[in-house]
Write a protein that holds these residues in place. Structure first.
Motif, PDB file in Angstrom:
ATOM      1  N   ALA A   1      16.865  -0.698  -1.192  1.00 12.76           N
ATOM      2  CA  ALA A   1      17.873  -1.048  -0.174  1.00 12.76           C
ATOM      3  C   ALA A   1      18.997  -0.023  -0.199  1.00 12.76           C
ATOM      4  O   ALA A   1      19.706   0.165   0.791  1.00 12.76           O
ATOM      5  CB  ALA A   1      18.415  -2.445  -0.460  1.00 12.76           C
ATOM      6  N   ASP A   2      19.171   0.634  -1.366  1.00 11.80           N
ATOM      7  CA  ASP A   2      20.246   1.628  -1.477  1.00 11.80           C
ATOM      8  C   ASP A   2      19.722   3.004  -1.064  1.00 11.80           C
ATOM      9  O   ASP A   2      18.525   3.242  -0.995  1.00 11.80           O
ATOM     10  CB  ASP A   2      20.715   1.736  -2.951  1.00 11.80           C
ATOM     11  N   ILE A   3      20.669   3.903  -0.844  1.00 13.50           N
ATOM     12  CA  ILE A   3      20.294   5.297  -0.620  1.00 13.50           C
ATOM     13  C   ILE A   3      20.190   5.940  -2.001  1.00 13.50           C
ATOM     14  O   ILE A   3      21.113   5.825  -2.813  1.00 13.50           O
ATOM     15  CB  ILE A   3      21.379   6.022   0.214  1.00 13.50           C
ATOM     16  N   ILE A   4      19.063   6.604  -2.264  1.00 10.90           N
ATOM     17  CA  ILE A   4      18.852   7.122  -3.615  1.00 10.90           C
ATOM     18  C   ILE A   4      18.836   8.642  -3.609  1.00 10.90           C
ATOM     19  O   ILE A   4      18.142   9.266  -2.806  1.00 10.90           O
ATOM     20  CB  ILE A   4      17.504   6.618  -4.184  1.00 10.90           C
ATOM     21  N   ASP A   5      19.651   9.218  -4.499  1.00 12.39           N
ATOM     22  CA  ASP A   5      19.604  10.665  -4.713  1.00 12.39           C
ATOM     23  C   ASP A   5      19.117  10.897  -6.123  1.00 12.39           C
ATOM     24  O   ASP A   5      19.425  10.117  -7.025  1.00 12.39           O
ATOM     25  CB  ASP A   5      21.017  11.270  -4.578  1.00 12.39           C
ATOM     26  N   TYR A   6      18.391  11.977  -6.321  1.00 10.68           N
ATOM     27  CA  TYR A   6      17.881  12.233  -7.673  1.00 10.68           C
ATOM     28  C   TYR A   6      18.577  13.431  -8.281  1.00 10.68           C
ATOM     29  O   TYR A   6      18.896  14.391  -7.606  1.00 10.68           O
ATOM     30  CB  TYR A   6      16.372  12.489  -7.622  1.00 10.68           C
ATOM     31  N   THR A   7      18.826  13.358  -9.579  1.00 15.78           N
ATOM     32  CA  THR A   7      19.351  14.520 -10.286  1.00 15.78           C
ATOM     33  C   THR A   7      18.688  14.542 -11.661  1.00 15.78           C
ATOM     34  O   THR A   7      17.883  13.680 -11.983  1.00 15.78           O
ATOM     35  CB  THR A   7      20.891  14.452 -10.362  1.00 15.78           C
ATOM     36  N   LYS A   8      19.038  15.536 -12.481  1.00 19.66           N
ATOM     37  CA  LYS A   8      18.403  15.662 -13.804  1.00 19.66           C
ATOM     38  C   LYS A   8      19.467  15.477 -14.883  1.00 19.66           C
ATOM     39  O   LYS A   8      20.638  15.773 -14.658  1.00 19.66           O
ATOM     40  CB  LYS A   8      17.800  17.068 -13.957  1.00 19.66           C
ATOM     41  N   SER A   9      19.040  15.018 -16.051  1.00 21.14           N
ATOM     42  CA  SER A   9      20.009  14.993 -17.152  1.00 21.14           C
ATOM     43  C   SER A   9      19.308  15.466 -18.422  1.00 21.14           C
ATOM     44  O   SER A   9      18.096  15.315 -18.564  1.00 21.14           O
ATOM     45  CB  SER A   9      20.561  13.576 -17.317  1.00 21.14           C
ATOM     46  N   GLY A  10      20.111  16.020 -19.358  1.00 17.88           N
ATOM     47  CA  GLY A  10      19.529  16.568 -20.585  1.00 17.88           C
ATOM     48  C   GLY A  10      20.047  17.981 -20.765  1.00 17.88           C
ATOM     49  O   GLY A  10      20.921  18.424 -20.035  1.00 17.88           O
TER      50      GLY A  10
ATOM     51  N   SER B   1       9.357   4.693  -0.906  1.00 19.24           N
ATOM     52  CA  SER B   1      10.417   3.890  -1.539  1.00 19.24           C
ATOM     53  C   SER B   1      10.916   2.822  -0.561  1.00 19.24           C
ATOM     54  O   SER B   1      11.116   3.101   0.623  1.00 19.24           O
ATOM     55  CB  SER B   1      11.576   4.808  -1.919  1.00 19.24           C
ATOM     56  N   PHE B   2      11.100   1.602  -1.064  1.00 17.05           N
ATOM     57  CA  PHE B   2      11.658   0.530  -0.223  1.00 17.05           C
ATOM     58  C   PHE B   2      12.993   0.043  -0.787  1.00 17.05           C
ATOM     59  O   PHE B   2      13.370  -1.106  -0.607  1.00 17.05           O
ATOM     60  CB  PHE B   2      10.652  -0.632  -0.116  1.00 17.05           C
TER      61      PHE B   2
ATOM     62  N   LEU C   1       0.835  -1.216   0.000  1.00 16.76           N
ATOM     63  CA  LEU C   1       0.000   0.000   0.000  1.00 16.76           C
ATOM     64  C   LEU C   1       0.866   1.262   0.000  1.00 16.76           C
ATOM     65  O   LEU C   1       0.622   2.209  -0.753  1.00 16.76           O
ATOM     66  CB  LEU C   1      -0.899   0.017   1.249  1.00 16.76           C
ATOM     67  N   LEU C   2       1.893   1.278   0.881  1.00 15.15           N
ATOM     68  CA  LEU C   2       2.746   2.470   0.969  1.00 15.15           C
ATOM     69  C   LEU C   2       3.525   2.670  -0.329  1.00 15.15           C
ATOM     70  O   LEU C   2       3.717   3.793  -0.791  1.00 15.15           O
ATOM     71  CB  LEU C   2       3.711   2.366   2.158  1.00 15.15           C
ATOM     72  N   GLU C   3       3.968   1.545  -0.906  1.00 20.58           N
ATOM     73  CA  GLU C   3       4.726   1.620  -2.168  1.00 20.58           C
ATOM     74  C   GLU C   3       3.851   2.245  -3.261  1.00 20.58           C
ATOM     75  O   GLU C   3       4.301   3.108  -4.017  1.00 20.58           O
ATOM     76  CB  GLU C   3       5.150   0.207  -2.579  1.00 20.58           C
TER      77      GLU C   3
ATOM     78  N   ALA D   1      17.586   3.052   5.343  1.00 22.46           N
ATOM     79  CA  ALA D   1      17.311   3.457   3.962  1.00 22.46           C
ATOM     80  C   ALA D   1      15.891   4.008   3.840  1.00 22.46           C
ATOM     81  O   ALA D   1      15.652   5.021   3.174  1.00 22.46           O
ATOM     82  CB  ALA D   1      17.498   2.263   3.023  1.00 22.46           C
ATOM     83  N   PHE D   2      14.945   3.361   4.535  1.00 21.71           N
ATOM     84  CA  PHE D   2      13.537   3.768   4.459  1.00 21.71           C
ATOM     85  C   PHE D   2      13.362   5.206   4.957  1.00 21.71           C
ATOM     86  O   PHE D   2      12.728   6.035   4.315  1.00 21.71           O
ATOM     87  CB  PHE D   2      12.686   2.803   5.301  1.00 21.71           C
ATOM     88  N   ILE D   3      13.989   5.506   6.101  1.00 25.50           N
ATOM     89  CA  ILE D   3      13.838   6.857   6.681  1.00 25.50           C
ATOM     90  C   ILE D   3      14.552   7.888   5.799  1.00 25.50           C
ATOM     91  O   ILE D   3      14.013   8.961   5.520  1.00 25.50           O
ATOM     92  CB  ILE D   3      14.419   6.909   8.122  1.00 25.50           C
TER      93      ILE D   3
END
Length: 731
Positions: free
Chosen positions: A441-450, A438-439, A431-433, A527-529
């Motif tokens: 396992a890695d730490i995810i950072d977002y960036t942009k490309s283009g 996000s579940f 449900l949360l997903e 990772a979740f937090i």
């Protein structure tokens, strides 16, 4: 020493933490004397050092008075195991990660002021170079920054090559491109740390002709000191209120006359009742800041040593010669602290007093303090209203901390309402997903490309999102986890430990709890937090403000007792206001239309009462204190709150109404009410009036028609709804 932070202090720490992540180099912390600036900054440094590697804080203090030692000592006291250093420690051991170094910069800049010799100076600069070579990163705090805006001071700051400088002051200068964190004075007052009001020249005759300003002003001050002292004794508070007499800088003749005056009243240096703090004359200053020491007056000149804290100071007499001196907000700050960091719920004790015939000084005080400094006199209750009583409710005296267990339950209930979770933790994950949690396992950072040709929001939004995955490392990401948990807590005024416990109980496997949302392992929890910090902040904040989630609690006992209107009160007003009409329908004699502090809705409502032929009398209630009418309710945290409705009014047909006024609605119908608790207060008011067979409602202005409207049955945020009626149709 565990200290409970006030809400505004928690918010300031959160704002500082956020500002450290912006690109601006300068951060300005503007806070009035008495707001606990040192408490805020030491807790902020502690949190920051826990969440960031390779950091050293440099805390620069000005001038005389060993302020650096006082500040270091406070950090040692508030923060267990903190790594604090003075200049001498740095000279022997250099800088190390997690250091908080307290340095008086005059020791670095002044020639011959037990300062560093040239060889030591070189040595100090070497220590900085070594630290920078070891990849340590300096963050600077400039205390009382308005005092050291000099080129020498600037040169010192430059030595550290710091990317962040926090400048603190009650009267900061304007820096270009700085982030300003301004602690509202009202918040400091409402937590009881400083006095509610500064009263100027109380009960002065309208036209004063004095032979001698010293006798006139000091007589007033001594009378007030005795009145305050006996009221403290009535309350078993061992506090001897202090009079500060400020004489102009170049005026020795005035000093002699003040001393002679005091001597004629039996107040002398010899019997320890008088103290003096001048550059060339100091007497009876030992322990003067203690609550119950002997001196009842101290004579000072323009500038008193920075950082001098004497919370029992309550009266300032400002004498003048022919020159008017510059007003210093610091001077007023000296009499604004509460002696025991709490209000006594007595207008007399919760105010401070200024007596002066220096008009320029009073003008600048009013400009600087705005509605915090007002003209005042005593008003008395008209005889026909002396027998009226209402049942007033008070919180129990037991301090009631924020309840982490209850917060946990409220957050669970909110997730139940928003995401429809159940006791099935595997299903909850799905449900949360589906709702964007996000579940990974890695730490995810977002960036942009283009590529974009113009930097518009639309163009940037159209770029590809790229996510950067980094394997979780509990050692490396531990600080980031700490930072995220603290951020979630700050938003709802919970400390790190309570928030951490709540997160672990809700989401971690192996910890027993009746309210489990997920069962994930420790590494996954990190990772979740970290990955869902933004969503969690939003959900936790919404859970706390949700009126529907008020869990029915066994309300801690309230005390109820019949209460009449105070027989006399200090009436504060704005002497510069154009209109000074007396409102005849107010229950007090001499109540003027220029009454302050009043919000715009309150002013409009008072004018309405005075001119309505249905209203016989009105009473303006106080906003805190046992002498005023209050109703108790409980918030989502399980914390008792006192609600003080604004007005009690009597109608010509003998009914009694209780009215709360709020911000209006704009011409387009948008709400200008900033109080999140209005719906709660309405419910509380309604149940109270039903219980005691009275009438009540909330009054707001509709800007479109300019009319005042009232809501009496069900509360609505929509002014166009049937819940709102024209006040003139109802009252």
């Amino acid at each position: 020493m565990d200290i409970t932070l006030a809400n505004f202090q928690i918010k300031a720490i959160a704002d500082l933490t956020e500002a450290m992540e912006q690109s601006n180099r300068d951060i300005i912390l503007k806070s009035c004397t008495g707001s606990g600036k040192t408490i805020i900054l030491t807790h902020f440094m502690d949190e920051y050092l826990k969440s960031n590697y390779k950091t050293v804080f440099i805390w620069l203090t000005p001038g005389k008075g060993n302020l650096e030692e006082q500040s270091k000592e406070k950090m040692d006291r508030y923060i267990h195991g903190s790594q604090t250093k003075l200049l001498s420690d740095i000279m022997t051991a250099g800088f190390e990660e997690n250091d908080a170094c307290f340095i008086n910069w005059e020791k670095l800049t002044k020639k011959g002021n037990n300062a560093l010799k040239d060889s030591e100076r070189t040595n100090f600069i070497e220590h900085i170079r070594n630290a920078l070579d070891n990849d340590l990163c300096f963050k600077i705090i400039v205390d009382e920054s308005h005092q050291n805006d000099t080129i020498k001071a600037d040169d010192i700051i430059e030595l550290f090559h710091s990317d962040k400088i926090i400048r603190c002051s009650a009267t900061p200068k304007n820096y270009k491109n700085a982030i300003l964190i301004d602690i509202p004075e009202e918040d400091v007052i409402s937590e009881g740390l400083i006095k509610k009001l500064l009263i100027i020249n109380e009960n002065f005759e309208q036209h004063i002709s004095v032979d001698d300003q010293i006798t006139y002003l000091l007589d007033k001050a001594i009378t007030k000191q005795r009145e305050l002292h006996s009221e403290y004794l009535n309350r078993n508070a061992e506090i001897n209120p202090l009079i500060i007499v400020q004489i102009p800088n170049k005026s020795d003749a005035l000093l002699d006359r003040v001393e002679e005056y005091f001597e004629s009243k039996g107040i002398t240096y010899e019997n320890n009742l008088l103290a003096v703090w001048l550059s060339d004359k100091k007497q009876n200053l030992e322990d003067i800041e203690q609550p119950n020491t002997e001196p009842i007056a101290v004579i000072i000149k323009q500038a008193v040593a920075t950082g001098w804290d004497c919370p029992r100071s309550q009266i300032l007499v400002k004498l003048r010669d022919n020159m008017s001196e510059v007003f210093e907000i610091q001077t007023i700050g000296r009499i604004r602290r509460m002696p025991e960091a709490k209000h006594y719920e007595s207008d007399l004790l919760d105010s401070c007093y200024l007596y002066t015939l220096d008009e320029k000084f009073t003008e600048s005080v009013k400009q600087n303090l705005g509605k915090g400094a007002l003209d005042a006199y005593k008003v008395f209750l008209k005889p026909e209203y002396r027998s009226l009583t209402l049942i007033s409710e008070y919180k129990t005296d037991v301090p009631y901390p924020r309840d982490a267990k209850l917060s946990l339950k409220v957050i669970y209930k909110y997730f139940e309402k928003k995401y429809h979770i159940t006791g099935d933790t595997a299903k909850n994950k799905t449900l949360l997903e589906a709702h964007g949690y996000s579940f990974a396992a890695d730490i995810i950072d977002y960036t942009k490309s283009g590529s974009v040709n113009t930097l518009s929001k639309e163009n940037i939004a159209g770029l590809n999102d790229i996510s950067i995955h980094e394997p979780l490392n509990t050692h490396k990401h531990g600080k980031e986890y700490h930072h995220c948990v603290a951020e979630i807590g700050y938003k709802v005024n919970l400390d790190y430990n309570s928030t951490n416990t709540i997160m672990r109980k809700l989401f971690l496997n192996g910890l027993r709890c009746d309210f489990k949302i997920l069962k994930i392992e420790t590494k996954e929890l990190y990772a979740f937090i970290i990955n869902n910090e933004r969503l969690l902040v939003e959900d936790v904040r919404d859970a706390m403000a949700d009126e529907a989630l008020q869990l029915t609690l066994a309300i801690p006992k309230t005390t109820e007792k019949p209460l009449g209107f105070p027989l006399e009160m200090i009436f504060t007003y704005d002497g510069t206001a154009k209109s000074q009409v007396e409102f005849s329908k107010n229950v007090y004699k001499g109540y003027l239309s220029s009454a302050e502090n009043r919000s715009l809705p309150e002013k409009l409502f008072e004018r309405y009462c005075e001119n309505s032929n249905k209203i016989q009398w009105f009473y303006k209630n106080g906003d805190r204190g046992i002498e005023y009418f209050s109703i108790v309710y409980t918030d989502n945290f399980g914390k008792q709150k006192s609600f003080y409705p604004d007005y009690i009014i009597g109608t010509t047909d003998g009914k009694i109404w209780i009215i709360e006024t709020k911000g209006g609605f704009t011409k387009t119908g948008d709400s200008e009410d900033i109080d999140k608790y209005t719906a709660k207060e309405f419910r509380v008011l309604k149940s109270y009036t039903e219980k005691y067979k009275l009438l009540g409602g909330i009054v707001r202005q509709d800007k479109q028609s300019g009319e005042l409207c009232i809501c009496t049955e069900t509360y609505s945020e929509d002014i166009k709804s049937d819940s709102w009626k024209l006040l003139s149709d109802v009252l």
